[in-house]
Design an enzyme around this catalytic site. Structure first.
Site, short mmCIF file in Angstrom:
data_model
loop_
_atom_site.label_atom_id
_atom_site.label_comp_id
_atom_site.label_asym_id
_atom_site.label_seq_id
_atom_site.Cartn_x
_atom_site.Cartn_y
_atom_site.Cartn_z
N ARG A 1 42.26 21.19 52.88
CA ARG A 1 41.44 19.98 53.07
C ARG A 1 42.14 18.73 52.53
NH1 ARG A 1 36.83 23.33 51.43
NH2 ARG A 1 35.77 23.92 53.34
N LYS B 1 41.78 39.50 49.22
CA LYS B 1 40.52 40.11 48.84
C LYS B 1 39.58 39.04 48.28
CE LYS B 1 39.99 41.09 44.41
NZ LYS B 1 40.42 40.10 43.42
N ASP C 1 46.16 43.72 49.20
CA ASP C 1 45.69 44.19 47.90
C ASP C 1 46.93 44.20 47.03
OD1 ASP C 1 45.17 45.87 45.66
OD2 ASP C 1 43.41 46.61 46.70
N HIS C 2 47.05 43.19 46.17
CA HIS C 2 48.37 43.00 45.56
C HIS C 2 48.77 44.17 44.66
CE1 HIS C 2 46.26 41.37 41.99
NE2 HIS C 2 47.36 41.61 41.33
N ASP D 1 35.72 42.72 41.76
CA ASP D 1 37.00 42.04 41.56
C ASP D 1 38.16 43.04 41.40
OD1 ASP D 1 38.44 39.56 41.11
OD2 ASP D 1 38.64 40.21 39.02
N HIS E 1 41.61 47.20 43.97
CA HIS E 1 42.81 47.63 43.27
C HIS E 1 42.70 49.06 42.71
CE1 HIS E 1 43.66 43.50 43.74
NE2 HIS E 1 43.15 43.06 42.61
N LYS F 1 37.87 42.44 31.21
CA LYS F 1 38.53 41.22 30.72
C LYS F 1 38.28 41.13 29.22
CE LYS F 1 38.88 38.77 34.95
NZ LYS F 1 40.29 38.87 35.38
C1 BG6 Z 1 42.97 39.87 40.83
C2 BG6 Z 1 41.64 39.61 40.20
O1 BG6 Z 1 42.83 40.45 42.08
O2 BG6 Z 1 43.71 40.74 39.99
C3 BG6 Z 1 41.80 39.01 38.81
O3 BG6 Z 1 40.90 38.72 41.01
C4 BG6 Z 1 42.67 39.89 37.97
O4 BG6 Z 1 40.56 38.82 38.18
C5 BG6 Z 1 43.96 40.21 38.69
O5 BG6 Z 1 42.96 39.20 36.77
C6 BG6 Z 1 44.78 41.24 37.94
O6 BG6 Z 1 46.03 41.34 38.54
P1 BG6 Z 1 47.30 41.74 37.71
O7 BG6 Z 1 48.38 41.84 38.72
O8 BG6 Z 1 47.51 40.66 36.69
O9 BG6 Z 1 46.96 43.05 37.06
#
Ligand code: BG6
Length: 510
Positions: free
Chosen positions: A51, A156, A185-186, A243, A248, A348
């Site tokens: 935007r 996601k 999905d990283h 989340d 994950h 967290k």
């Molecule tokens: C993300 C979440 O997908 O993954 C975050 O939205 C989280 O809340 C993060 O902190 C964790 O990723 P990584 O790679 O730091 O373990």
């Protein structure tokens, strides 16, 4: 990364949400790193859109600063050439006219640079736009593949629950083919998550033990020491279950529990992961309180500094019931895992940042050497996903001296010792795969839907049943004590790689 596979076709990479955090921190630095390694094609352009009204020059300058700040690779030599390939155009996400302008801009770049029609559309936007943008792109014909492939990458969360995920699926599949959609999905891009496959299926010694006959239980922990930081607004409507667990941690469960695939073809691997998800024993509504523990961090002092509680974080409502911690117990009803409990834990503001899979093996049928020091009866194989990636095997050894005292020792392999080769970030790996069209490490629709289906009873109970407790835990601790009670066998506990926060706050004990 394997440079022998570095053939990528000319294309334009379009990022929606180009002025956002993810673009700055991860996407553009990862693309730059690919560029430096000659993994991008000869003809390549990146078109950012969002935007904000920015000029090409402003966008280039801002991305240059991000590349330098969030460095993926220690090589700045190509930076000017790379940012010369960057373009920007503003967009109103639901305004048709701006998509026509986007198409014109793409045509202009294509003709100017002779790139051809291959295009990736990366949606790094709020999830509410995951339906709108692809629909608008299709309305101006940008989903058509007659002049080159068109791929859609979606971050996601894919939906908010089963119902919204189904709606999103239908919406997308109206205009796009499943093969065009890459759900990122990283965690699947993390080197050590992929190493789960290699550890399991390239070694004859683990697989015979990897089943109900020898495994007592499986634990998957993903702890974070940070709080919600600046993402309170998003997080408060999401929570740890959506989340981290829905995507994950269930994906990591899939790779840990799957059967050997028939080949390394994407379909073969994804079919086996899907079968794991389809075998998850449904959680009964009345069992939710017994098998799913939720917690929320409270204000506390960490290393002498006061830390706000979750409800004091910016963007979070003062009476929020959103969970920042989840511990879950479940079963996979199949021949390999029948009766073996799986435990997932994430949160967290825990004492440290660590993600690991722990295979807890059954104790010996008769233990000859009982002594006080040997408290943990089973062996453990710890697959550390981050940080300090590696593998650790815990077993008993004789304590030197008289008698037969046994003590636990560790056999420890650190990934960093394997070579000096840098490990690409998850985004670098996944962006590269998306450019090559390799969908192995992306979640398929059915997987996502099965994951939502499995978690629906928990989501509903947490939403509708005020009697299901939300436990508070002081920031910097391992979550509510109740999570310990999930583990059936009183002699076993979660693995606590770090009881207290170390001075540097990083991973403390292996
Ligand atoms: C993300 C979440 O997908 O993954 C975050 O939205 C989280 O809340 C993060 O902190 C964790 O990723 P990584 O790679 O730091 O373990």
């Amino acid at each position: 990364m394997n440079l022998s596979m570095n053939h990528t076709e000319n294309h334009i990479y379009v990022i929606f949400g180009a002025s956002g955090d993810l673009t700055k921190r991860k996407l553009v630095p990862a693309l730059y790193s690919l560029f430096v390694q000659n993994l991008l094609p000869e003809k390549f352009a990146l078109l950012g859109t969002s935007r904000s009204s920015l000029t090409n020059v402003e966008f280039r300058q801002s991305m240059k600063e991000s590349i330098l700040e969030f460095k993926e690779i220690d090589d700045e030599t190509g930076i000017e050439e790379f940012i010369g390939k960057l373009y920007y155009t503003p967009i109103g996400f639901d305004e048709v006219a701006t998509y026509i302008a986007l198409r014109e801009q793409l045509n202009f770049i294509r003709q100017d640079l002779e790139i051809g029609g291959n295009t990736v559309f990366y949606l790094s936007t709020p999830p509410s736009l995951y339906g709108v943008i692809p629909q608008q792109l299709a309305a101006v014909g940008l989903n058509h593949q007659d002049d080159g492939w068109k791929r859609l990458i979606i971050e996601k969360p894919f939906g908010y629950d089963l119902e919204s995920a189904l709606q999103l699926k239908d919406q997308l599949l109206k205009d796009w083919a499943e093969e065009q959609i890459f759900r990122i999905d990283h965690y699947l891009g993390k080197e050590t998550v992929q190493n789960l496959l290699v550890t399991r299926f390239s070694n004859g010694m683990f697989e015979p033990l990897w089943n109900r006959n020898y495994v007592h239980h499986v634990e998957i922990t993903s702890a974070e020491s940070l709080g919600v930081e600046k993402r309170g607004g998003y997080y408060d409507s999401s929570g740890a279950l959506r989340d981290m667990v829905q995507n994950h941690l269930l994906q990591v469960t899939g790779l840990t529990a799957m059967e050997p695939p028939s080949s390394l073809e994407p379909a073969a691997i994804r079919n086996e992961i899907l079968k794991v998800f389809q075998s998850l024993r449904p959680i009964r509504r009345e069992d939710v309180s017994k098998v799913a523990i939720r917690g929320q961090y409270l204000t506390s002092t960490i290393k002498g500094k006061p830390v706000p509680g979750y409800r004091e974080e910016p963007g979070v409502s003062t009476g929020s019931l959103t969970e920042t911690f989840v511990a879950l117990k479940f079963y996979i009803d199949n021949w390999r895992w029948g009766g073996v409990p799986f435990y997932i834990r994430t949160g967290k503001r825990l004492p440290t940042r660590v993600t690991e899979v722990v295979i807890h093996f059954k104790p010996t049928p008769h233990f000859l050497f009982s002594n006080e020091k040997y408290l943990q009866p089973g062996n453990q194989l710890v697959i550390r996903i981050q940080p300090d990636e590696g593998i650790l095997l815990k077993f008993g050894m004789k304590t030197p001296g008289a008698g037969f005292e046994v003590q636990n020792v560790n056999m420890d392999f650190h990934y960093s010792g394997l070579s000096n080769q840098r490990i690409p970030s998850a985004y670098e790996r996944l962006i590269y795969d998306s450019i090559k069209g390799d969908a192995t490490l992306f979640a398929r629709t059915e997987e996502v839907l099965e994951a939502w289906k499995f978690l629906t009873p928990v989501i509903e109970a947490w939403k509708n049943d005020r009697k299901v407790p939300l436990f508070g835990y002081p920031a910097g601790t391992w979550g509510p004590d109740t999570a310990d009670d999930l583990i059936e066998d009183q002699e076993m506990t979660w693995r606590y790689p770090c009881k207290n926060l170390s001075d540097d706050g990083i991973y403390c004990e292996l």
